[in-house]
Scaffold this motif. Structure first.
Motif, short mmCIF file in Angstrom:
data_model
loop_
_atom_site.label_atom_id
_atom_site.label_comp_id
_atom_site.label_asym_id
_atom_site.label_seq_id
_atom_site.Cartn_x
_atom_site.Cartn_y
_atom_site.Cartn_z
N TYR A 122 0.84 -1.20 0.00
CA TYR A 122 0.00 0.00 0.00
C TYR A 122 0.87 1.25 0.00
N LYS A 123 1.92 1.22 0.82
CA LYS A 123 2.81 2.38 0.92
C LYS A 123 3.51 2.64 -0.41
N SER A 124 4.01 1.58 -1.05
CA SER A 124 4.68 1.71 -2.36
C SER A 124 3.72 2.27 -3.41
N PHE A 125 2.52 1.72 -3.41
CA PHE A 125 1.54 2.18 -4.40
C PHE A 125 1.14 3.63 -4.12
N SER A 126 1.02 3.99 -2.86
CA SER A 126 0.70 5.38 -2.49
C SER A 126 1.78 6.34 -2.97
N LEU A 127 3.03 5.95 -2.79
CA LEU A 127 4.15 6.79 -3.25
C LEU A 127 4.14 6.94 -4.77
N LYS A 128 3.86 5.83 -5.46
CA LYS A 128 3.78 5.87 -6.94
C LYS A 128 2.64 6.78 -7.38
N LEU A 129 1.50 6.65 -6.72
CA LEU A 129 0.35 7.47 -7.07
C LEU A 129 0.63 8.95 -6.78
N ALA A 130 1.30 9.23 -5.67
CA ALA A 130 1.66 10.62 -5.34
C ALA A 130 2.61 11.20 -6.39
N GLN A 131 3.55 10.37 -6.86
CA GLN A 131 4.47 10.79 -7.91
C GLN A 131 3.70 11.06 -9.21
N ASP A 132 2.77 10.17 -9.54
CA ASP A 132 1.93 10.36 -10.74
C ASP A 132 1.11 11.65 -10.63
N ILE A 133 0.63 11.96 -9.45
CA ILE A 133 -0.15 13.19 -9.24
C ILE A 133 0.73 14.41 -9.51
N ARG A 134 1.95 14.41 -9.00
CA ARG A 134 2.87 15.54 -9.25
C ARG A 134 3.14 15.69 -10.74
N PHE A 135 3.34 14.56 -11.41
CA PHE A 135 3.58 14.59 -12.85
C PHE A 135 2.36 15.14 -13.59
N GLN A 136 1.18 14.69 -13.17
CA GLN A 136 -0.07 15.18 -13.79
C GLN A 136 -0.22 16.68 -13.57
N GLU A 137 0.15 17.16 -12.41
CA GLU A 137 0.08 18.61 -12.12
C GLU A 137 1.02 19.39 -13.04
N GLN A 138 2.18 18.82 -13.34
CA GLN A 138 3.11 19.47 -14.28
C GLN A 138 2.52 19.52 -15.68
N ILE A 139 1.90 18.43 -16.09
CA ILE A 139 1.25 18.38 -17.41
C ILE A 139 0.14 19.44 -17.47
N ILE A 140 -0.65 19.53 -16.41
CA ILE A 140 -1.76 20.50 -16.37
C ILE A 140 -1.21 21.91 -16.45
N GLU A 141 -0.13 22.19 -15.76
CA GLU A 141 0.44 23.54 -15.80
C GLU A 141 0.92 23.88 -17.21
N LYS A 142 1.55 22.93 -17.90
CA LYS A 142 1.98 23.18 -19.27
C LYS A 142 0.77 23.45 -20.17
N THR A 143 -0.26 22.66 -19.99
CA THR A 143 -1.47 22.84 -20.80
C THR A 143 -2.14 24.17 -20.47
N ARG A 144 -2.12 24.56 -19.19
CA ARG A 144 -2.69 25.85 -18.81
C ARG A 144 -1.97 26.99 -19.52
N LEU A 145 -0.66 26.88 -19.63
CA LEU A 145 0.12 27.90 -20.35
C LEU A 145 -0.23 27.89 -21.85
N ASP A 146 -0.45 26.68 -22.39
CA ASP A 146 -0.88 26.58 -23.79
C ASP A 146 -2.24 27.24 -23.99
N VAL A 147 -3.15 27.06 -23.02
CA VAL A 147 -4.48 27.69 -23.10
C VAL A 147 -4.33 29.21 -23.10
N LEU A 148 -3.50 29.73 -22.20
CA LEU A 148 -3.30 31.18 -22.13
C LEU A 148 -2.70 31.71 -23.43
N LYS A 149 -1.74 30.98 -23.98
CA LYS A 149 -1.13 31.39 -25.25
C LYS A 149 -2.18 31.41 -26.36
N GLN A 150 -3.00 30.36 -26.42
CA GLN A 150 -4.03 30.29 -27.46
C GLN A 150 -5.10 31.34 -27.25
N GLN A 151 -5.40 31.68 -26.00
CA GLN A 151 -6.36 32.76 -25.74
C GLN A 151 -5.83 34.07 -26.31
#
Length: 151
Positions: free
Chosen positions: A77-106
């Motif tokens: 459970y602990k290993s999977f939680s750490l992996k999921l937390a890492q995936d969440i951080r990665f997803q947040e980075q992807i979202i931030e890049k996409t947010r910048l793309d949205v602003l640029k396109q706006q």
């Protein structure tokens, strides 16, 4: 004696430029809608990941409180939680890049909109001037008809 009316039509000299700019605006709007859709889906995925992590942590705590404590299960459970937390951080980075793309396109869409509006305003101004000239011409022709009948 025939009086001929001038039936010339209004033509905007920059009509082809306006058409191209309108197409560019539509393309920019479609691109903005597409990027915004991707952004929203990415945020939904993040929300699901956060919910999954929360549920995983609750489930892990439930197993910690059980009488039959299983360290291997807790470690998994602990290993999977750490992996999921890492995936969440990665997803947040992807979202931030996409947010910048949205602003640029706006900004691109806003510029395209301003370009179209400025030409539309110029077209309307020229059409108004054309209509004024046409009215003056019609008044002059009417005066000529009235004066020719008097003579």
């Amino acid at each position: 004696m025939g009086i001929e009316l001038n039936l010339r039509r209004f033509q905007f000299s920059l009509e082809s430029v306006l058409t191209v700019r309108e197409k560019a605006l539509k393309d920019a709007q479609k691109q903005l809608a597409s990027i915004t859709g991707v952004y929203n889906k990415q945020k939904d995925v993040l929300s699901e990941m956060i919910t999954a992590l929360s549920n995983l942590e609750k489930e892990s705590e439930k197993y910690l409180e059980e009488v039959n404590f299983n360290p291997e299960l807790i470690a998994n459970y602990k290993s999977f939680s750490l992996k999921l937390a890492q995936d969440i951080r990665f997803q947040e980075q992807i979202i931030e890049k996409t947010r910048l793309d949205v602003l640029k396109q706006q900004n691109i869409t806003k510029k395209a909109y301003i370009d179209v509006k400025s030409l539309e305003n110029l077209k309307q101004k020229q059409k108004d001037e054309y209509n004024k000239e046409l009215q003056l011409e019609e008044l002059k022709q009417t005066d000529d008809i009235v004066n020719s009948r008097r003579n």
